[in-house]
Design an enzyme around this catalytic site. Structure first.
Site, short mmCIF file in Angstrom:
data_model
loop_
_atom_site.label_atom_id
_atom_site.label_comp_id
_atom_site.label_asym_id
_atom_site.label_seq_id
_atom_site.Cartn_x
_atom_site.Cartn_y
_atom_site.Cartn_z
N CYS A 15 0.83 -1.20 0.00
CA CYS A 15 0.00 0.00 0.00
C CYS A 15 0.87 1.25 0.00
O CYS A 15 2.10 1.18 0.02
CB CYS A 15 -0.94 0.02 1.21
SG CYS A 15 -0.07 0.17 2.79
N CYS A 18 3.53 1.65 2.68
CA CYS A 18 4.78 0.92 2.42
C CYS A 18 5.73 1.78 1.58
O CYS A 18 6.94 1.83 1.83
CB CYS A 18 4.50 -0.38 1.69
SG CYS A 18 3.44 -1.54 2.57
N ASP A 410 8.94 26.00 -33.48
CA ASP A 410 10.01 26.34 -34.41
C ASP A 410 9.44 26.14 -35.81
O ASP A 410 8.42 25.45 -35.98
CB ASP A 410 11.21 25.42 -34.16
CG ASP A 410 12.28 25.56 -35.22
OD1 ASP A 410 12.70 26.71 -35.46
OD2 ASP A 410 12.67 24.55 -35.81
N ASP A 621 13.08 20.88 -33.27
CA ASP A 621 13.81 19.69 -33.71
C ASP A 621 15.31 19.91 -33.81
O ASP A 621 16.05 18.95 -34.04
CB ASP A 621 13.29 19.22 -35.06
CG ASP A 621 13.75 20.12 -36.20
OD1 ASP A 621 13.82 21.35 -35.99
OD2 ASP A 621 14.06 19.60 -37.29
N ASP A 625 17.14 24.80 -30.93
CA ASP A 625 15.90 24.80 -30.15
C ASP A 625 16.10 24.27 -28.73
O ASP A 625 15.19 24.41 -27.90
CB ASP A 625 14.83 23.95 -30.84
CG ASP A 625 14.47 24.47 -32.22
OD1 ASP A 625 14.35 25.70 -32.35
OD2 ASP A 625 14.30 23.66 -33.15
#
Length: 729
Positions: A15, A18, A410, A621, A625
């Site tokens: 649980c 724990c 971009d 990409d 960036d």
């Protein structure tokens, strides 16, 4: 000693309490910087300078088992036989209760009830005593302790009546204790079975990896080798219908390759000589010979599996709040059970009823569902995202994405194909008053190609491709260096050349007037221009103008429309000329444009929007960036771009479809909704159930059933995410 990350498999957690105890134990180990424990995956990720032996010892001292997690370690299915045996022993105890509803009195003799209930209580239910005792020794509590105390109270009261009232037919509660244990065992089995389904995406990805590869030897023969023995540079033969065993480049042949389970791309992709292929993809009808470029842990498939496992193991921010609640939950519940017992005993004089009601409080309050509410939803969400081509690096990115209000794009390679072509090369003479002939055009292109040799920038590739098609040989360049956001600088044949943006040329003081009208006309059409200048003097001499054209991605317009439907604003942030950027924005319907910006400016624009109170995502990409991707609340990288961009981003789109951005946001919203629903159900069982149990309106058997149902309902609710299909195709 450098900080390292260790991943442990934790055994015996049941649980949320724990989880809190294991994290606390790990945090106390000298050298540990941070520790995150996940109940659903049964893992602990520890950052620090401690050895794994010390970490394992700390977990064991806290009452749990631990071992170093093996890569792609599988979880054994929970055995069903204890549940079936407990049910078989409990059924004769329950049937008489059902008979009472129809006026039938089928009560078993007391000692028969004792004989049936005892193995359920102390053999099949031994796990609750063991784990509960370990929790007590560690000075805390957990679900097992609540079940052990509650069922022992009912069992002990029944045994007391049986021993002290030998001639009578006393009230016995053996069936309550046995049925509660049976229901809890059933609930844990269903929970484990459902949780295994949430990691289905990982198992599906792992199954894509072939065990062997067919390697072509230097003498032309082919040899079957285990994947572990294949090295970079080996030629691997992939026959029609086989899986590609390695990442590489097609050296011979042509075919259609199905990459759907890796990138989410539903249609096969044509592959020819020079094209990259991903290990795990399925070859179509042609024979391919692939030159190995990556093996083992460095393959795309291995990196995807690691990232998905990492995202599933990490905690979402909301889970940390749940953990703080769980840390005090069990002691509070034990206190409420004690108050219930004393209340019924002292004020109503019904100690026996008070004990049963206290048992019901202990059982209904087990915090299993609380610990599973968030991680199961995160696991299901990241798993289905991976199948749709959306790779989520961490749970925080998944949770944050649902609040995105602004998406900054971009341009090149993100909204456009990123493969611009050289449209024109305009040369100027020394007097800057006329355009020259073919010879100057070729010389201009040759110098530009020399500057760009070795560069991976899309514009550089366009120059090199145009020079190759024209049969122009580029002389060698020295002292080559890139000026971030501006262009390239090099020495060619003793001459200093620069190729770059209008902004850089103005900084250098170059007179652009001979070609400025032509440049403006091209930019008005959405094209990009670069200027070539020569000389070390200030200002350098204008040599000419290169004009580049790019095409929009087919799904770019639908991507922007989908974001608008989600009430998300769009922003184009580009280093290109304003005319080119505004032309693209107008075609796509983007809300705002920021053009002619440097890489550092992109990050500043993102920070500015965050300062305004917006949750900002950056989609890019390229290398330039990366600062903006890192600065954004959620960085989204295109997998068709650079590794640096993907490293800086929290989400990677595994195919070049920008429409996956809206899918990522929609999936985040659905996952966050599931987390909230799960937390609601986890708490509502306790908020409603505990008062009913304390007031005597909920028997221990019903409480046990409700507790088991709460865990199963939470996991099942999370699994409904697997039906999400997304919009991008």
């Amino acid at each position: 000693m450098n900080t390292t990350e260790s991943t442990l498999t934790i055994e015996g957690m049941t649980c949320a309490s724990c989880v809190a105890r294991v994290e606390k134990a790990l945090a106390k180990v000298p050298g540990v910087v941070s520790a995150e424990v996940n109940l659903a995956t049964e893992t602990a990720r520890v950052q620090g300078r401690s050895g794994t032996a010390a970490l394992i010892a700390a977990v064991q001292k806290a009452g749990y088992g631990a071992h170093v997690r093996v890569e792609h370690e599988s979880v054994a299915p929970a055995p069903l036989w204890p549940v079936l045996l407990a049910a078989a022993l409990s059924l004769p105890l329950v049937v008489p209760m059902a008979g009472d509803l129809f006026g039938r009195h089928w009560v078993l003799p007391g000692w028969w009830q004792f004989a049936l209930a005892t193995p359920v209580q102390f053999w099949l239910g031994a796990r609750f005593y063991v784990a509960g005792w370990k929790a007590l020794r560690a000075g805390t509590g957990n679900m097992d302790l609540l079940v052990a105390i509650g069922t022992s109270a009912g069992y002990g009261l029944s045994l007391w009546h049986l021993l002290t009232e030998p001639g009578a037919m006393p009230h016995l509660y053996f069936e309550a204790s046995a049925v509660v244990i049976t229901l809890v065992l059933l609930g844990k089995w269903l929970e484990a079975r459902a949780t295994r389904q949430t990691i289905e995406a990982i198992r599906a990805l792992q199954a894509l990896r072939p065990e062997t590869a067919r390697v072509r030897l230097t003498d032309g023969r082919e040899e079957e080798r285990p994947i572990a023995q294949v090295v970079v540079g080996d030629l691997v033969v992939v026959r029609p219908g086989e899986r590609v065993p390695v990442d590489g480049v097609v050296a011979e042949g042509a075919s259609q390759v199905d990459e759907s389970l890796i990138t989410g791309e539903s249609l096969p992709v044509a592959k020819h000589e020079g094209d990259r292929v991903i290990g795990g993809a399925v070859n179509g009808e042609g024979l391919l010979v692939v030159r190995t470029a990556a093996i083992g842990a460095e393959t795309t498939l291995a990196r995807i599996v690691r990232l998905v496992e990492s995202a599933q193991a990490k905690k979402a921010p909301i889970q940390r709040l749940v953990d703080r609640v769980s840390a005090v939950f069990v002691p509070v519940v034990i206190g409420l059970a004690l108050v219930t017992l004393l209340g019924w005993g002292v004020f109503a004089g019904q100690w026996e009823q008070g004990l049963l009601n206290a048992v019901a409080v202990l059982v209904i309050a087990c915090p299993c569902a609380l610990g599973l509410a968030t991680p199961t939803a995160i696991m299901a969400g990241t798993g289905v995202a991976a199948r749709r081509g959306i790779l989520i690096k961490d749970a925080e990115a998944l949770e944050t994405a649902h609040r995105i209000g602004v998406v900054a794009f971009d341009k090149t390679g993100t909204l456009t194909e990123g493969q611009p072509r050289l449209v024109e090369a305009l040369a100027a003479d020394a007097n800057h008053d006329a355009l020259l002939g073919v010879a100057s055009h070729d010389a201009l292109l040759a110098d530009a190609a020399s500057l760009q040799a070795g560069s991976e920038h899309p514009l550089a590739r366009a120059v090199l491709r145009a020079a190759a098609e024209a049969g122009i040989a580029a002389p060698g360049a020295t002292e080559t260096r890139a000026e971030a956001g501006r262009g390239m600088h090099a020495r060619v044949g003793g001459r200093v050349l620069r190729l770059g943006s209008t902004r850089w040329m103005k900084e250098l003081g170059v007179d652009l007037s001979p070609l400025v009208d032509a440049a403006q006309d091209q930019q008005a059409q959405g094209r990009t221009v670069s200027w070539l200048v020569e000389g070390e003097a200030t200002p350098p001499r204008l040599r000419g103008l290169l004009v580049f054209g790019d095409t929009l991605k087919p799904d770019a317009r639908s991507a922007v429309d989908a974001l608008r439907a989600l009430h998300v604003k769009t922003l184009l942030v580009s280093g290109d000329h304003r005319g080119a950027a505004e032309a693209v924005a107008a075609q796509l319907g983007i809300d705002e444009v920021r053009a002619e910006v440097l890489p550092t400016d992109k990050a500043a624009i993102v920070a500015e929007r965050k300062h305004d109170g917006s949750v900002v995502a950056m989609v890019g990409d390229g290398l330039n960036d990366a600062p903006a991707l890192a600065a954004a609340d959620v960085g989204i990288a295109m997998a068709t771009g650079t590794d640096v961009a993907m490293h800086a981003a929290g989400i990677t789109l595994m195919r070049g479809q920008v429409s996956l951005v809206s899918d990522a946001i929609e999936l985040s919203r659905r996952t966050t909704a599931k987390i909230r629903q799960n937390l609601f159900w986890a708490f509502i069982y306790n908020v409603v159930g505990i008062p009913l149990a304390a007031l005597g309106l909920l028997s221990p058997v019903i409480a046990g059933a409700a507790m088991a149902l709460s865990s199963v309902s939470v996991v099942t609710n999370a699994l409904t995410l697997r039906s999400w299909k997304g919009r991008a195709r």
